[in-house]
Design a protein around this motif. Sequence first.
Motif, PDB file in Angstrom:
ATOM      1  N   GLN A 210     -25.861  -4.793   5.630  1.00 37.75           N
ATOM      2  CA  GLN A 210     -25.119  -3.527   5.709  1.00 37.75           C
ATOM      3  C   GLN A 210     -23.661  -3.823   5.356  1.00 37.75           C
ATOM      4  O   GLN A 210     -22.976  -4.508   6.109  1.00 37.75           O
ATOM      5  CB  GLN A 210     -25.207  -2.945   7.126  1.00 37.75           C
ATOM      6  CG  GLN A 210     -26.621  -2.729   7.599  1.00 37.75           C
ATOM      7  CD  GLN A 210     -27.115  -1.321   7.363  1.00 37.75           C
ATOM      8  OE1 GLN A 210     -26.468  -0.532   6.685  1.00 37.75           O
ATOM      9  NE2 GLN A 210     -28.259  -0.985   7.905  1.00 37.75           N
ATOM     10  N   LEU A 211     -23.200  -3.327   4.220  1.00 32.91           N
ATOM     11  CA  LEU A 211     -21.862  -3.648   3.717  1.00 32.91           C
ATOM     12  C   LEU A 211     -20.899  -2.494   3.930  1.00 32.91           C
ATOM     13  O   LEU A 211     -21.152  -1.358   3.501  1.00 32.91           O
ATOM     14  CB  LEU A 211     -21.946  -4.011   2.237  1.00 32.91           C
ATOM     15  CG  LEU A 211     -20.686  -4.404   1.453  1.00 32.91           C
ATOM     16  CD1 LEU A 211     -19.883  -3.226   0.953  1.00 32.91           C
ATOM     17  CD2 LEU A 211     -19.785  -5.340   2.275  1.00 32.91           C
ATOM     18  N   THR A 212     -19.792  -2.761   4.617  1.00 27.83           N
ATOM     19  CA  THR A 212     -18.692  -1.807   4.738  1.00 27.83           C
ATOM     20  C   THR A 212     -17.495  -2.394   3.999  1.00 27.83           C
ATOM     21  O   THR A 212     -17.085  -3.524   4.292  1.00 27.83           O
ATOM     22  CB  THR A 212     -18.325  -1.543   6.202  1.00 27.83           C
ATOM     23  OG1 THR A 212     -19.435  -0.915   6.854  1.00 27.83           O
ATOM     24  CG2 THR A 212     -17.099  -0.628   6.311  1.00 27.83           C
ATOM     25  N   LEU A 213     -16.948  -1.652   3.037  1.00 28.52           N
ATOM     26  CA  LEU A 213     -15.801  -2.114   2.251  1.00 28.52           C
ATOM     27  C   LEU A 213     -14.572  -1.310   2.638  1.00 28.52           C
ATOM     28  O   LEU A 213     -14.556  -0.083   2.516  1.00 28.52           O
ATOM     29  CB  LEU A 213     -16.081  -1.964   0.752  1.00 28.52           C
ATOM     30  CG  LEU A 213     -14.954  -2.410  -0.191  1.00 28.52           C
ATOM     31  CD1 LEU A 213     -14.643  -3.889  -0.017  1.00 28.52           C
ATOM     32  CD2 LEU A 213     -15.330  -2.108  -1.646  1.00 28.52           C
ATOM     33  N   LEU A 214     -13.558  -1.998   3.138  1.00 23.41           N
ATOM     34  CA  LEU A 214     -12.287  -1.378   3.495  1.00 23.41           C
ATOM     35  C   LEU A 214     -11.219  -1.815   2.510  1.00 23.41           C
ATOM     36  O   LEU A 214     -11.222  -2.954   2.034  1.00 23.41           O
ATOM     37  CB  LEU A 214     -11.851  -1.796   4.904  1.00 23.41           C
ATOM     38  CG  LEU A 214     -12.821  -1.525   6.060  1.00 23.41           C
ATOM     39  CD1 LEU A 214     -12.239  -2.066   7.358  1.00 23.41           C
ATOM     40  CD2 LEU A 214     -13.104  -0.038   6.182  1.00 23.41           C
ATOM     41  N   ALA A 215     -10.308  -0.918   2.192  1.00 21.84           N
ATOM     42  CA  ALA A 215      -9.132  -1.246   1.400  1.00 21.84           C
ATOM     43  C   ALA A 215      -7.913  -0.890   2.232  1.00 21.84           C
ATOM     44  O   ALA A 215      -7.949   0.061   3.021  1.00 21.84           O
ATOM     45  CB  ALA A 215      -9.133  -0.470   0.084  1.00 21.84           C
ATOM     46  N   PHE A 216      -6.837  -1.649   2.069  1.00 22.67           N
ATOM     47  CA  PHE A 216      -5.656  -1.351   2.868  1.00 22.67           C
ATOM     48  C   PHE A 216      -4.376  -1.580   2.071  1.00 22.67           C
ATOM     49  O   PHE A 216      -4.274  -2.468   1.246  1.00 22.67           O
ATOM     50  CB  PHE A 216      -5.637  -2.180   4.161  1.00 22.67           C
ATOM     51  CG  PHE A 216      -5.549  -3.675   3.987  1.00 22.67           C
ATOM     52  CD1 PHE A 216      -4.336  -4.353   4.124  1.00 22.67           C
ATOM     53  CD2 PHE A 216      -6.680  -4.428   3.707  1.00 22.67           C
ATOM     54  CE1 PHE A 216      -4.256  -5.723   3.979  1.00 22.67           C
ATOM     55  CE2 PHE A 216      -6.609  -5.814   3.566  1.00 22.67           C
ATOM     56  CZ  PHE A 216      -5.386  -6.460   3.705  1.00 22.67           C
ATOM     57  N   ASN A 217      -3.437  -0.660   2.295  1.00 26.37           N
ATOM     58  CA  ASN A 217      -2.049  -0.814   1.848  1.00 26.37           C
ATOM     59  C   ASN A 217      -1.194  -0.304   3.005  1.00 26.37           C
ATOM     60  O   ASN A 217      -1.152  -0.925   4.053  1.00 26.37           O
ATOM     61  CB  ASN A 217      -1.785  -0.130   0.512  1.00 26.37           C
ATOM     62  CG  ASN A 217      -2.334   1.280   0.443  1.00 26.37           C
ATOM     63  OD1 ASN A 217      -2.425   1.992   1.456  1.00 26.37           O
ATOM     64  ND2 ASN A 217      -2.704   1.720  -0.743  1.00 26.37           N
ATOM     65  N   ASP A 218      -0.521   0.847   2.837  1.00 31.22           N
ATOM     66  CA  ASP A 218       0.168   1.449   3.983  1.00 31.22           C
ATOM     67  C   ASP A 218      -0.825   2.009   4.996  1.00 31.22           C
ATOM     68  O   ASP A 218      -0.492   2.223   6.163  1.00 31.22           O
ATOM     69  CB  ASP A 218       1.083   2.589   3.527  1.00 31.22           C
ATOM     70  CG  ASP A 218       2.197   2.089   2.627  1.00 31.22           C
ATOM     71  OD1 ASP A 218       2.766   1.029   2.929  1.00 31.22           O
ATOM     72  OD2 ASP A 218       2.492   2.751   1.619  1.00 31.22           O
ATOM     73  N   ASN A 219      -2.040   2.296   4.531  1.00 32.90           N
ATOM     74  CA  ASN A 219      -3.096   2.868   5.353  1.00 32.90           C
ATOM     75  C   ASN A 219      -4.371   2.064   5.165  1.00 32.90           C
ATOM     76  O   ASN A 219      -4.427   1.134   4.367  1.00 32.90           O
ATOM     77  CB  ASN A 219      -3.331   4.343   4.968  1.00 32.90           C
ATOM     78  CG  ASN A 219      -2.114   5.210   5.217  1.00 32.90           C
ATOM     79  OD1 ASN A 219      -1.753   5.472   6.354  1.00 32.90           O
ATOM     80  ND2 ASN A 219      -1.461   5.647   4.154  1.00 32.90           N
ATOM     81  N   VAL A 220      -5.414   2.458   5.884  1.00 30.93           N
ATOM     82  CA  VAL A 220      -6.721   1.809   5.770  1.00 30.93           C
ATOM     83  C   VAL A 220      -7.715   2.840   5.235  1.00 30.93           C
ATOM     84  O   VAL A 220      -7.799   3.953   5.761  1.00 30.93           O
ATOM     85  CB  VAL A 220      -7.202   1.262   7.128  1.00 30.93           C
ATOM     86  CG1 VAL A 220      -8.571   0.605   6.982  1.00 30.93           C
ATOM     87  CG2 VAL A 220      -6.194   0.264   7.688  1.00 30.93           C
ATOM     88  N   PHE A 221      -8.452   2.467   4.189  1.00 27.86           N
ATOM     89  CA  PHE A 221      -9.395   3.369   3.545  1.00 27.86           C
ATOM     90  C   PHE A 221     -10.794   2.765   3.605  1.00 27.86           C
ATOM     91  O   PHE A 221     -10.968   1.566   3.386  1.00 27.86           O
ATOM     92  CB  PHE A 221      -9.024   3.597   2.077  1.00 27.86           C
ATOM     93  CG  PHE A 221      -7.619   4.086   1.868  1.00 27.86           C
ATOM     94  CD1 PHE A 221      -7.344   5.439   1.831  1.00 27.86           C
ATOM     95  CD2 PHE A 221      -6.571   3.191   1.717  1.00 27.86           C
ATOM     96  CE1 PHE A 221      -6.058   5.892   1.644  1.00 27.86           C
ATOM     97  CE2 PHE A 221      -5.274   3.625   1.534  1.00 27.86           C
ATOM     98  CZ  PHE A 221      -5.015   4.985   1.496  1.00 27.86           C
ATOM     99  N   THR A 222     -11.794   3.595   3.881  1.00 27.36           N
ATOM    100  CA  THR A 222     -13.186   3.151   3.865  1.00 27.36           C
ATOM    101  C   THR A 222     -13.803   3.547   2.530  1.00 27.36           C
ATOM    102  O   THR A 222     -13.967   4.725   2.239  1.00 27.36           O
ATOM    103  CB  THR A 222     -13.979   3.770   5.025  1.00 27.36           C
ATOM    104  OG1 THR A 222     -13.338   3.437   6.268  1.00 27.36           O
ATOM    105  CG2 THR A 222     -15.406   3.235   5.040  1.00 27.36           C
ATOM    106  N   LEU A 223     -14.146   2.551   1.720  1.00 25.54           N
ATOM    107  CA  LEU A 223     -14.703   2.803   0.394  1.00 25.54           C
ATOM    108  C   LEU A 223     -16.225   2.800   0.404  1.00 25.54           C
ATOM    109  O   LEU A 223     -16.849   3.396  -0.475  1.00 25.54           O
ATOM    110  CB  LEU A 223     -14.189   1.763  -0.602  1.00 25.54           C
ATOM    111  CG  LEU A 223     -12.662   1.640  -0.721  1.00 25.54           C
ATOM    112  CD1 LEU A 223     -12.301   0.643  -1.805  1.00 25.54           C
ATOM    113  CD2 LEU A 223     -12.034   2.998  -1.010  1.00 25.54           C
ATOM    114  N   ALA A 224     -16.831   2.111   1.355  1.00 24.17           N
ATOM    115  CA  ALA A 224     -18.292   2.110   1.503  1.00 24.17           C
ATOM    116  C   ALA A 224     -18.598   1.876   2.971  1.00 24.17           C
ATOM    117  O   ALA A 224     -17.924   1.068   3.626  1.00 24.17           O
ATOM    118  CB  ALA A 224     -18.931   1.035   0.643  1.00 24.17           C
ATOM    119  N   ARG A 225     -19.602   2.585   3.497  1.00 30.47           N
ATOM    120  CA  ARG A 225     -19.978   2.446   4.906  1.00 30.47           C
ATOM    121  C   ARG A 225     -21.415   1.961   5.019  1.00 30.47           C
ATOM    122  O   ARG A 225     -22.340   2.632   4.581  1.00 30.47           O
ATOM    123  CB  ARG A 225     -19.872   3.787   5.644  1.00 30.47           C
ATOM    124  CG  ARG A 225     -18.467   4.228   5.994  1.00 30.47           C
ATOM    125  CD  ARG A 225     -18.521   5.461   6.872  1.00 30.47           C
ATOM    126  NE  ARG A 225     -17.207   5.931   7.233  1.00 30.47           N
ATOM    127  CZ  ARG A 225     -16.497   6.802   6.512  1.00 30.47           C
ATOM    128  NH1 ARG A 225     -17.008   7.279   5.380  1.00 30.47           N
ATOM    129  NH2 ARG A 225     -15.301   7.177   6.906  1.00 30.47           N
TER     130      ARG A 225
END
Length: 397
Positions: A210-225
């Motif tokens: 089960q892959l969850t992909l997060l991206a972060f800069n000033d905030n945190v984004f969920t790209l895949a859950r």
Amino acid sequence: MAAVLFLGLLGAAARARPLDAPPAAQDVRIVAPVSGEPVLGLITVRAEVAAALADRVTRVSFRADGEALCARERPPYECEWDAGSGARVHVLRAVAELSDGGRRIATVRTAATMPARGGRGGLTVSADVNVVQVIAIVTDAKGRFVSGLGESGFHVFEDDAPQSVSHLIGEGAPREVVVAVDMSSSMTDAMPQVRKAVRAFLTALRPDDQLTLLAFNDNVFTLARRETDAAARLRAVDRLQPWGGTALYDVLLRAMEMLSHRKGRKVLVVFTDGEDQSSRASLADVERRAETNDAPVYMIGQGRGTTDSRLRDILERLAHMSGGRAFHTDHMSELEPAFAEIVAELDNQYLLGYEPANPARDGTWRRIRLEVDGPGRRVRARQGYRALPAALAEERR
């Protein structure tokens, strides 16, 4: 007038087809969780739409026990939901709204009892906060992975007192994998190589991970859950676009929180090229959370992550206490080999559980030591945990 018009339109749709009529067979169905399944903590509610209906669906909305959860206008139709710390009956509903004004409804009822704790293969790990979970990597004197060990081959000590292993899951079980990727503006030139390395890593995962992909800069984004579809995983990587600062501490807290609700084999992989600039959380917050984290953390530092001694120390410390590793890549060409090493370790993880002989939840730090049978063998695992009072431990989960 607007309200009257709205009701009138609904009435017309109802005459064509009752809005709350049962859905046609298999038009829309909730595939996770399934009916009769007990649920605890943070889970993903997921619905699927039949191919014949897919082009007509404009939105799918979810409700749990009558409360709105989320709405999605395109697949995957899913959302995160916290089911709470106690297993009880919940009613989950997914409503697919159609372009012709109609809708299809799917409903499931979860169970109020948890399955019994099992052994190997198909094991359901207890949700009891008193069970300590330890993920371990075992190597021989030459650094090669050791596989095929059973419960009797491990010896667990807490504060030097021997503990009884209650369960062991070997290398073949599926995993919860959270990957967090720095997409701050300093990543602009390197982003093509980062995407390439992350794609290679995701491709190496097993289909049942089960892959969850997060991206972060000033905030945190969920790209895949909790994604298991290989193509969807790779599409998520394409959404990595660099801008903004670096909220490293925020993403670490978010990822550890996600994994705290998951039982079984799990791992957190974090890539960053710089020190924290934008987090609302502090390093102290992260370190406190790490004391109850039971997932190995793999930190990959690049750029300032290799030259800034303070940042390097932070990455090393967080990885070491969790039983993971820290990598420091001077050049982007070293990123793929680092990810490949992590994949190899994931394929050789053991998951052990034990119920501490010392039942006190007094907030003290408990040291964990693992030993294995066989000359020259070494074990890497989490160094310990904070024995929080039960109520606070549940909140952290």
